[in-house]
Design an enzyme around this catalytic site. Structure first.
Site, PDB file in Angstrom:
ATOM      1  N   THR A  25       0.814  -1.214   0.000  1.00 49.12           N
ATOM      2  CA  THR A  25       0.000   0.000   0.000  1.00 49.12           C
ATOM      3  C   THR A  25       0.850   1.268   0.000  1.00 49.12           C
ATOM      4  O   THR A  25       0.315   2.368  -0.133  1.00 49.12           O
ATOM      5  CB  THR A  25      -0.937   0.044   1.222  1.00 49.12           C
ATOM      6  OG1 THR A  25      -0.153  -0.038   2.424  1.00 49.12           O
ATOM      7  CG2 THR A  25      -1.932  -1.108   1.187  1.00 49.12           C
ATOM      8  N   SER A  26       2.170   1.142   0.147  1.00 51.12           N
ATOM      9  CA  SER A  26       3.032   2.322   0.089  1.00 51.12           C
ATOM     10  C   SER A  26       4.434   1.866  -0.310  1.00 51.12           C
ATOM     11  O   SER A  26       4.837   0.727  -0.035  1.00 51.12           O
ATOM     12  CB  SER A  26       3.076   3.034   1.445  1.00 51.12           C
ATOM     13  OG  SER A  26       3.785   4.263   1.349  1.00 51.12           O
ATOM     14  N   SER A  27       5.161   2.769  -0.954  1.00 50.95           N
ATOM     15  CA  SER A  27       6.504   2.419  -1.408  1.00 50.95           C
ATOM     16  C   SER A  27       7.334   3.678  -1.566  1.00 50.95           C
ATOM     17  O   SER A  27       6.815   4.791  -1.565  1.00 50.95           O
ATOM     18  CB  SER A  27       6.446   1.660  -2.743  1.00 50.95           C
ATOM     19  OG  SER A  27       5.974   2.513  -3.775  1.00 50.95           O
TER      20      SER A  27
END
Length: 365
Positions: A85-87
């Site tokens: 969900t995030s990077s």
């Protein structure tokens, strides 16, 4: 403004050298930003994607620091189902987008999707943290990014909220950059930009650079490079669309000239992200590793399967009909690359077409 000292100065400089030699960095200012801001201050624990699944690394792993400064996307957050969900974005793509933003000293910049805070730190280094506002939909991520930024010596305005609404209280903005994927440009952004302001935003499978006019219209071309970002999402969402149940026997079926391998052609795939927005795809392979079928579906329940030249489709629209139309148009116009396409916004309408006006147009929502 100087970030906290680290032992990675040589690696930072090496990454900046790589980005310059690759043509992603063109200006001395962005070179200095990448050579100065410590990426490891923003990505303590992360995973890198491999063909066997994500490999997780922490500072205790010997290869951790060298991986931090590799030209790779780093997955930094997963939901309970294991969906990223995030990077931290691929540095080459970050540099290309920041250069396309064409910032000048004193520009006020709005960033949508704070994530780790690394991109906000680069922006703060370039234009001063008093000129940077960054928005993150996940309050926990926003708080964590603000702490990381503060420890590294950067203090932009960090907000938790839906970036699709922008932040009118902080505007007007000279520049806006988004680091999550969209199917069109949120109208609120245009209202918060100065005349001549620039928006750099992932749309479909590319990144568009728009110049905003005084009357609220905007237009601009796509960058030449492929770009696939995690989709914009609301609180508690992961932005993905679950695999629907198998197609019913009553679904429509017809011959189709499109081949599953067409979905691997980058130029075709770019158009498909416009023609069938937010579509998800999954391939089926034989024992030799060759693709035998492609499955494609959208959030509203449209669902198709292409196998052995036969299209099976169900739901509110026929996905493969739109795919065929896009591929016919692509071939009829000489298989143009991304940078020949232009996105225009006018009177509430958004569409993508070739820069010379030839060929079809794809309406964006």
């Amino acid at each position: 403004m100087n970030p906290v000292p680290t032992a990675s100065a040589g690696l930072r400089r090496k990454l900046a050298d790589h980005l310059r030699s690759a043509g992603a960095i063109k200006s001395d200012q962005w070179y200095e930003a990448f050579a100065t801001v410590p990426r490891e201050a923003f990505v303590r624990a992360f995973a890198v994607g491999t063909q066997h699944g994500p490999v997780h690394l922490t500072p205790e792993d010997p290869q951790w620091l060298s991986t931090v400064y590799s030209d790779d996307s780093l997955l930094t957050r997963f939901d309970a189902a294991g969906v990223p969900t995030s990077s931290s974005t691929l540095p080459t793509l970050m540099a290309l987008m920041l250069e396309a933003l064409d910032v000048a000293d004193g520009n006020r910049v709005l960033e949508v999707a704070t994530g780790t805070g690394y991109n906000a730190a680069l922006l703060s280094h370039r234009v001063g943290d008093g000129n940077v506002t960054t928005i993150e939909v996940d309050p926990e991520l926003a708080r964590a990014a603000e702490r990381r930024l503060d420890r590294a010596g950067y203090r932009p305005t960090v907000l938790a909220g839906d970036g699709r609404a922008g932040h009118p209280d902080g505007g007007p903005y000279d520049r806006l950059i988004a680091t999550c994927g969209f199917t069109g440009i949120p109208p609120a952004w245009l209202e918060q930009m100065t005349p001549g302001g620039i928006i750099v935003c992932p749309v479909g499978g590319g990144v568009v650079r728009l110049v905003v006019q005084r009357d609220g219209r905007a237009a601009g071309a796509f960058l030449p490079d492929a770009a696939f970002f995690m989709p914009v999402r609301g609180i508690g969402e992961n932005g993905t669309v679950p695999v629907p149940p198998p197609l019913p026997d009553s679904c429509s079926s017809r011959p189709c000239f499109v081949e599953p391998s067409d979905f691997l052609d980058d130029r075709i795939n770019f158009l498909l992200t416009l023609a069938v927005p937010r579509a998800m795809t999954r391939f089926t392979y034989d024992d030799a590793g060759d693709i035998t079928a492609v499955h494609i579906w959208q959030p509203d329940g449209a669902w198709a399967e292409l196998q052995h030249g036969i299209a099976r489709q169900a739901g509110p629209r026929r996905i493969l009909d739109a795919v065929e139309t896009a591929i016919v148009a692509h071939r009829a116009t000489g298989r143009p690359p991304r940078e020949r396409y232009r996105l225009r916004v006018d009177a509430g309408r958004q569409w993508v077409s070739l820069a010379d006006g030839g060929g079809p147009a794809w309406e964006l929502g």
